[in-house]
Design a protein around this motif. Structure first.
Motif, PDB file in Angstrom:
ATOM      1  N   MET A   1      42.519  55.974  30.006  1.00 47.18           N
ATOM      2  CA  MET A   1      41.704  54.667  30.358  1.00 47.18           C
ATOM      3  C   MET A   1      41.671  53.485  29.465  1.00 47.18           C
ATOM      4  O   MET A   1      41.459  53.674  28.280  1.00 47.18           O
ATOM      5  N   ASN A   2      41.548  52.544  30.237  1.00 49.82           N
ATOM      6  CA  ASN A   2      41.681  51.405  29.413  1.00 49.82           C
ATOM      7  C   ASN A   2      40.146  50.756  28.731  1.00 49.82           C
ATOM      8  O   ASN A   2      39.331  51.313  29.568  1.00 49.82           O
ATOM      9  N   ASN A   3      39.969  50.566  27.504  1.00 46.08           N
ATOM     10  CA  ASN A   3      38.708  50.373  26.866  1.00 46.08           C
ATOM     11  C   ASN A   3      38.264  48.650  26.955  1.00 46.08           C
ATOM     12  O   ASN A   3      37.406  48.492  26.520  1.00 46.08           O
ATOM     13  N   ASP A   4      39.072  47.933  27.653  1.00 46.54           N
ATOM     14  CA  ASP A   4      38.975  46.502  27.764  1.00 46.54           C
ATOM     15  C   ASP A   4      38.195  46.258  28.865  1.00 46.54           C
ATOM     16  O   ASP A   4      38.828  46.533  30.097  1.00 46.54           O
ATOM     17  N   ILE A   5      37.286  45.516  28.955  1.00 51.46           N
ATOM     18  CA  ILE A   5      36.564  44.931  30.182  1.00 51.46           C
ATOM     19  C   ILE A   5      37.338  43.938  30.744  1.00 51.46           C
ATOM     20  O   ILE A   5      37.706  43.162  30.053  1.00 51.46           O
ATOM     21  N   ILE A   6      37.455  43.983  32.053  1.00 52.67           N
ATOM     22  CA  ILE A   6      37.887  42.731  32.811  1.00 52.67           C
ATOM     23  C   ILE A   6      36.989  41.658  32.953  1.00 52.67           C
ATOM     24  O   ILE A   6      35.946  41.642  32.559  1.00 52.67           O
ATOM     25  N   SER A   7      37.462  40.495  32.996  1.00 51.23           N
ATOM     26  CA  SER A   7      36.542  39.207  32.945  1.00 51.23           C
ATOM     27  C   SER A   7      35.742  39.036  34.346  1.00 51.23           C
ATOM     28  O   SER A   7      36.234  39.700  35.327  1.00 51.23           O
ATOM     29  N   ILE A   8      34.615  38.183  34.197  1.00 52.66           N
ATOM     30  CA  ILE A   8      33.968  38.178  35.383  1.00 52.66           C
ATOM     31  C   ILE A   8      34.874  37.508  36.661  1.00 52.66           C
ATOM     32  O   ILE A   8      34.480  37.897  37.673  1.00 52.66           O
ATOM     33  N   SER A   9      35.499  36.690  36.132  1.00 51.35           N
ATOM     34  CA  SER A   9      36.505  35.954  37.278  1.00 51.35           C
ATOM     35  C   SER A   9      37.230  37.115  38.118  1.00 51.35           C
ATOM     36  O   SER A   9      37.584  36.895  39.179  1.00 51.35           O
ATOM     37  N   SER A  10      37.917  38.112  37.040  1.00 47.41           N
ATOM     38  CA  SER A  10      38.615  39.164  37.712  1.00 47.41           C
ATOM     39  C   SER A  10      37.983  39.803  38.785  1.00 47.41           C
ATOM     40  O   SER A  10      38.288  40.430  39.781  1.00 47.41           O
ATOM     41  N   ALA A  55      34.255  47.709  35.452  1.00 47.85           N
ATOM     42  CA  ALA A  55      34.606  46.497  34.587  1.00 47.85           C
ATOM     43  C   ALA A  55      35.897  47.092  33.894  1.00 47.85           C
ATOM     44  O   ALA A  55      36.351  46.105  33.324  1.00 47.85           O
ATOM     45  N   PHE A  56      36.368  48.427  33.837  1.00 44.64           N
ATOM     46  CA  PHE A  56      37.651  48.625  33.164  1.00 44.64           C
ATOM     47  C   PHE A  56      38.735  48.688  33.958  1.00 44.64           C
ATOM     48  O   PHE A  56      39.625  48.062  33.774  1.00 44.64           O
ATOM     49  N   SER A  57      38.719  49.015  35.350  1.00 46.24           N
ATOM     50  CA  SER A  57      39.802  49.113  36.107  1.00 46.24           C
ATOM     51  C   SER A  57      40.020  48.203  37.314  1.00 46.24           C
ATOM     52  O   SER A  57      41.241  47.779  37.801  1.00 46.24           O
ATOM     53  N   GLY A  58      38.697  47.424  37.431  1.00 45.06           N
ATOM     54  CA  GLY A  58      38.857  46.282  38.569  1.00 45.06           C
ATOM     55  C   GLY A  58      38.795  46.807  39.817  1.00 45.06           C
ATOM     56  O   GLY A  58      38.772  46.110  40.731  1.00 45.06           O
ATOM     57  N   GLU A  59      38.677  48.357  40.134  1.00 50.80           N
ATOM     58  CA  GLU A  59      38.511  48.838  41.453  1.00 50.80           C
ATOM     59  C   GLU A  59      37.166  48.680  41.914  1.00 50.80           C
ATOM     60  O   GLU A  59      36.074  48.747  41.383  1.00 50.80           O
ATOM     61  N   VAL A  60      37.093  48.243  43.223  1.00 56.96           N
ATOM     62  CA  VAL A  60      35.721  48.496  44.084  1.00 56.96           C
ATOM     63  C   VAL A  60      35.212  49.686  44.233  1.00 56.96           C
ATOM     64  O   VAL A  60      35.769  50.427  44.828  1.00 56.96           O
ATOM     65  N   LEU A  61      34.241  50.050  43.559  1.00 60.17           N
ATOM     66  CA  LEU A  61      33.445  51.366  43.865  1.00 60.17           C
ATOM     67  C   LEU A  61      32.406  51.286  44.983  1.00 60.17           C
ATOM     68  O   LEU A  61      32.088  52.531  45.269  1.00 60.17           O
ATOM     69  N   GLY A  62      31.590  50.116  45.254  1.00 64.80           N
ATOM     70  CA  GLY A  62      30.693  50.177  46.205  1.00 64.80           C
ATOM     71  C   GLY A  62      30.754  48.725  46.819  1.00 64.80           C
ATOM     72  O   GLY A  62      31.051  47.931  46.126  1.00 64.80           O
ATOM     73  N   PHE A  63      30.270  48.767  48.111  1.00 63.58           N
ATOM     74  CA  PHE A  63      30.392  47.475  48.815  1.00 63.58           C
ATOM     75  C   PHE A  63      29.405  47.691  50.077  1.00 63.58           C
ATOM     76  O   PHE A  63      29.520  48.666  50.677  1.00 63.58           O
ATOM     77  N   SER A  64      28.683  46.483  50.332  1.00 64.56           N
ATOM     78  CA  SER A  64      27.800  46.657  51.621  1.00 64.56           C
ATOM     79  C   SER A  64      27.781  45.196  51.933  1.00 64.56           C
ATOM     80  O   SER A  64      27.900  44.138  51.117  1.00 64.56           O
TER      81      SER A  64
END
Length: 91
Positions: A1-10, A55-64
């Motif tokens: 797992m990557n320990n770097d947090i993606i940017s808010i723009s990402s 915040a680490f992978s950029g994957e969407v985990l929840g959406f409504s």
């Protein structure tokens, strides 16, 4: 797992992509970070969206989403309202 947090723009880009919009077509209303998740809330002309992005992978985990109607926008688009505005402008 990557320990770097993606940017808010990402995170915003991931939320827009997931919903099928270009980032310039959305209006972000809230952006929060907690416990490894970004919560991105945004509006379009017709709906409100709430999206949780890892915040680490950029994957969407929840959406409504829910319908949103801006009554000021609708009123301004109605023919009668446009005519009244044009008549007043011509006086």
């Amino acid at each position: 797992m990557n320990n770097d947090i993606i940017s808010i723009s990402s995170a915003i880009q991931a939320a827009a992509d997931y919903a099928g919009f270009a980032t310039e077509d959305i209006r972000c209303t809230e952006k929060r970070y907690a416990a490894g998740l970004f919560e991105i809330c945004f509006d379009t002309d017709w709906s409100r969206y709430d999206c949780f992005v890892d915040a680490f992978s950029g994957e969407v985990l929840g959406f409504s989403s829910e319908p949103y109607i801006d009554s000021d926008y609708i009123f301004a688009q109605e023919g009668g309202a446009a005519r009244r505005l044009n008549i007043a402008a011509n006086r």
